[in-house]
Scaffold this active site. Structure first.
Site, PDB file in Angstrom:
ATOM      1  CB  SER A 198      -0.991  -0.033   1.160  1.00 17.70           C
ATOM      2  OG  SER A 198      -2.076   0.825   0.888  1.00 17.70           O
ATOM      3  CG  ASP A 304      -7.122  -3.087  -2.487  1.00 22.14           C
ATOM      4  OD1 ASP A 304      -7.826  -2.372  -1.757  1.00 22.14           O
ATOM      5  OD2 ASP A 304      -5.881  -3.138  -2.403  1.00 22.14           O
ATOM      6  CG  HIS A 335      -5.555  -2.807   1.161  1.00 31.46           C
ATOM      7  ND1 HIS A 335      -5.054  -2.346  -0.023  1.00 31.46           N
ATOM      8  CD2 HIS A 335      -4.843  -2.175   2.142  1.00 31.46           C
ATOM      9  CE1 HIS A 335      -4.097  -1.463   0.220  1.00 31.46           C
ATOM     10  NE2 HIS A 335      -3.942  -1.357   1.524  1.00 31.46           N
TER      11      HIS A 335
END
Length: 649
Positions: A198, A304, A335
């Protein structure tokens, strides 16, 4: 020739030249003995643990001195004693003190001397005994670093890039935050690989996009490629906050005291109108894909809803256009880190990737299929290239049906209109569940039951011509697989995984840094439909994607909506649906008014990347049977929670 293309060709030629020299000068026995795998031959207990502060050359916090970023290092002692240099695996993060990393939320811990004791995640435990150094960098303005956290901006990117420069002898570092004793990086050969999930992976993308020398590979996991596209899609707001909130969330107390000006800029230059400003352009790494020298191993969850696969799709396509060496994993999760959805295979693959890219071992990973795709929970298939050869953009066209809002989807342009009214209380889950029912909130278009499998691979677009009744309107477009399946439950709290109590160990441990982590398993759900891909836009950006304008009620506007990248097989017996509607509850914010929109079907279409192209669609829909309408259960709608890139559950 682009830099990255030259680099790819150079790498190939260099490998070929090395192989030729080995064949000419080594005996067959010696040639066969060339290493293919790094082994855990070095002591993790005795590893050198140290901290340095790299000078970024930038005074981001305006205190009159250049900022220094904290770099915590774990490296094997034996190569240093023998005068041998080692490569570096680096994770630059804003989360090491505020929020934690990984499924268990690990934070850095330190001893009395300020040297790292626990380094989050398994990277140091596993790779340091195998002859790598691991480097954990506190991004500017976070934890023990100076400067201001400007969320993907120049301060943040420079803070990570400067560390790569220091590892390659181009920047200065010191043994303390304010002292003058220099710290030398003579223990490394400078070959650096960046990794992270991320926000951490986003920084890997950003640093690679500077073209910095010495960065040999990056492994971005669920990473952002353009910060504008994290907060907006084509003018439609995706969150109820901006980068100023995120900066405040991760910044250290010392940084917050100095960085009010920087945070105010994040407010002033990131308006909630969705206009594309200079601040967003600075944080767009896709435009600089031509500078990338590093290879890229990207991992992303196709469901996601935090960092959507639009980020992957546009980054992947831009890298491909510039000849960058690439590898890809696509999971069914949300995620989630691959360590938590495919652990053993992930550790093995990452090990071989770093051995190849940083140690130069000819272990064959570069000759394996480019992409691994999770087709069903824990069931994977590979593609030699991605998207597969033979994939072609195919124009699918909607047509009216026997009742309002329940139309057909095919290859032939049709006349007619469909009308719907934005209902912010409903989501894509509601629309898909009632696809065969006439409802006022959506327009749906469906094939008959397919006679052959149909594979979507890549990024789709939907072009609509819509006439609104108000001066503002937001649009959603989704592709849906209508049919029963068992999928990872990406809408549940684990986003497709369940964390167990048992632990498995991946590397060596010390009393302060365990290599043992909780196991996980797939969390699944039985569904009657699956949302395959989605996209959103503010109709007011019809003329300029960077600037929305008020609409004239009664006037028709044409807009193309980008959908997120995916790889999905609609199996024979299922149907493919296109839904066009207004606000997608909890995924975009509603407009200031509640418009009714009329679609001109003759000027509305979907451009879908199909393996086999138009012919595949024609074959799959030939003789397609009608299906009896019924209510269709999917996953629960996503929750309206403030999402943070990289915050693990």
């Amino acid at each position: 020739m682009p830099i990255s293309t030259r680099f790819t060709i150079w790498r190939t030629l260099a490998t070929a030249a090395t192989a030729a020299l080995l064949a000419a000068f080594l005996t067959p026995t010696a040639a066969q003995a060339a290493p293919r795998e790094s082994l855990p031959v070095y002591s993790y207990d005795d590893a050198i643990r140290e901290a340095v502060w790299v000078d970024t050359g930038r005074d981001g916090d305006g205190d009159g001195r250049t900022d220094r970023v904290a770099v915590d290092i774990v490296r094997p002692r034996e190569p240093a004693a023998q005068g041998r240099k080692v490569p570096v695996i680096m994770d630059a993060s804003p989360y090491y003190s505020c929020c934690g990393r990984g499924n268990e939320g690990q934070k850095k811990t330190y001893d009395a001397d300020g040297d790292v004791v626990q380094m989050p995640l398994f990277y140091d435990n596993y790779f340091v005994p195998r002859g790598y150094a691991f480097v954990g960098v506190d991004l500017a303005g976070t934890n023990r670093s100076d400067g201001c956290e400007d969320v993907g901006g120049a301060n943040e990117v420079r803070s990570a890039k400067s560390v790569v420069d220091w590892l390659n002898g181009r920047a200065k570092a010191y043994t303390t935050r304010t002292g003058t004793t220099p710290a030398d990086a003579g223990w490394t050969n400078g070959r650096t690989g960046m990794i992270g999930k991320s926000w951490d992976g986003t920084i890997a993308n950003a640093v690679a996009a500077t073209g910095v020398r010495g960065l040999r590979t990056i492994v971005p996991i669920s990473a952002i490629s353009s910060w504008y596209d994290y907060y907006f899609q084509q003018g439609a707001p995706l969150y109820d906050s901006g980068p100023d909130w995120l900066s405040d969330y991760v910044s250290s107390p010392a940084s917050k005291a100095k960085c009010a000006t920087v945070r105010q800029r994040l407010v002033d230059e990131a308006p909630r109108t969705g206009d594309l400003t200079g601040l967003w352009s600075e944080r767009d790494y896709v435009k600089d894909a031509g500078k990338v020298r590093a290879s890229v191993f990207a991992i992303h969850g196709m469901q996601d809803l935090n960092v959507r696969t639009k980020h992957l799709g546009q980054w992947w396509d831009a890298l491909a256009a510039h000849g960058v060496e690439r590898k890809l994993w696509l999971s069914q999760t949300g995620h989630v880190d691959p360590f938590d959805f495919r652990r053993a295979e992930w550790v093995d693959t990452l090990h071989r990737w770093f051995d190849h890219e940083l140690l130069g071992y000819d272990n064959g990973i570069d000759r394996e299929p480019m992409a691994d795709v999770e087709r069903h929970p824990d069931q994977w298939e590979t593609s030699r290239v991605w998207p597969p050869r033979g994939t072609a953009a195919t124009i699918l066209r909607p047509a009216t049906g026997t009742q309002p809002g329940v139309g057909t989807l095919g290859l032939t342009r049709a006349r007619g209109t469909e009308t719907f009214t934005d209902d912010p209380a409903l989501s894509e889950t509601d629309w898909a569940a009632r696809i065969d029912t006439s409802t006022p909130d959506k327009a749906g278009f469906v094939t008959g039951a397919l006679t052959e499998d149909l594979r979507i691979s890549g990024s789709s677009q939907v072009t609509v011509t819509a006439t609104p009744t108000t001066a503002t309107a937001h649009l959603s477009a989704v592709l849906v697989d209508l049919g029963p399946d068992t999928v990872r439950d990406y809408a549940a709290s684990g986003e497709g995984i369940t964390t167990l109590t048992d632990r498995t160990c991946w590397g060596a441990s010390t009393a302060g840094d365990s290599a043992c982590f909780k196991e996980t398993e797939a969390r699944t759900a039985d569904v009657a439909h699956t949302v395959v891909s989605r996209g959103w836009a503010d109709l007011g950006t019809y003329a300029n994607p960077g600037k929305g304008v008020p609409l004239t009620p009664g006037r028709a506007y044409t807009l193309t909506i980008d959908l997120a990248a995916t790889d999905h097989v609609v199996p024979a017996g299922h149907r493919l649906a296109l839904i066009v509607a207004g606000t997608d509850k909890d995924l975009i914010d509603p407009p200031s008014t509640r418009p009714t929109l009329t679609l001109d079907l003759s000027r509305t279409s979907a451009r879908v990347p199909l393996v086999g192209g138009r012919a595949a669609f024609a074959d799959a829909t030939e003789g397609a049977a009608a299906v009896t309408p019924q209510a269709r259960d999917g996953l629960r709608a996503p929750t309206a929670a403030r999402r943070v890139p990289g915050e693990d559950r």
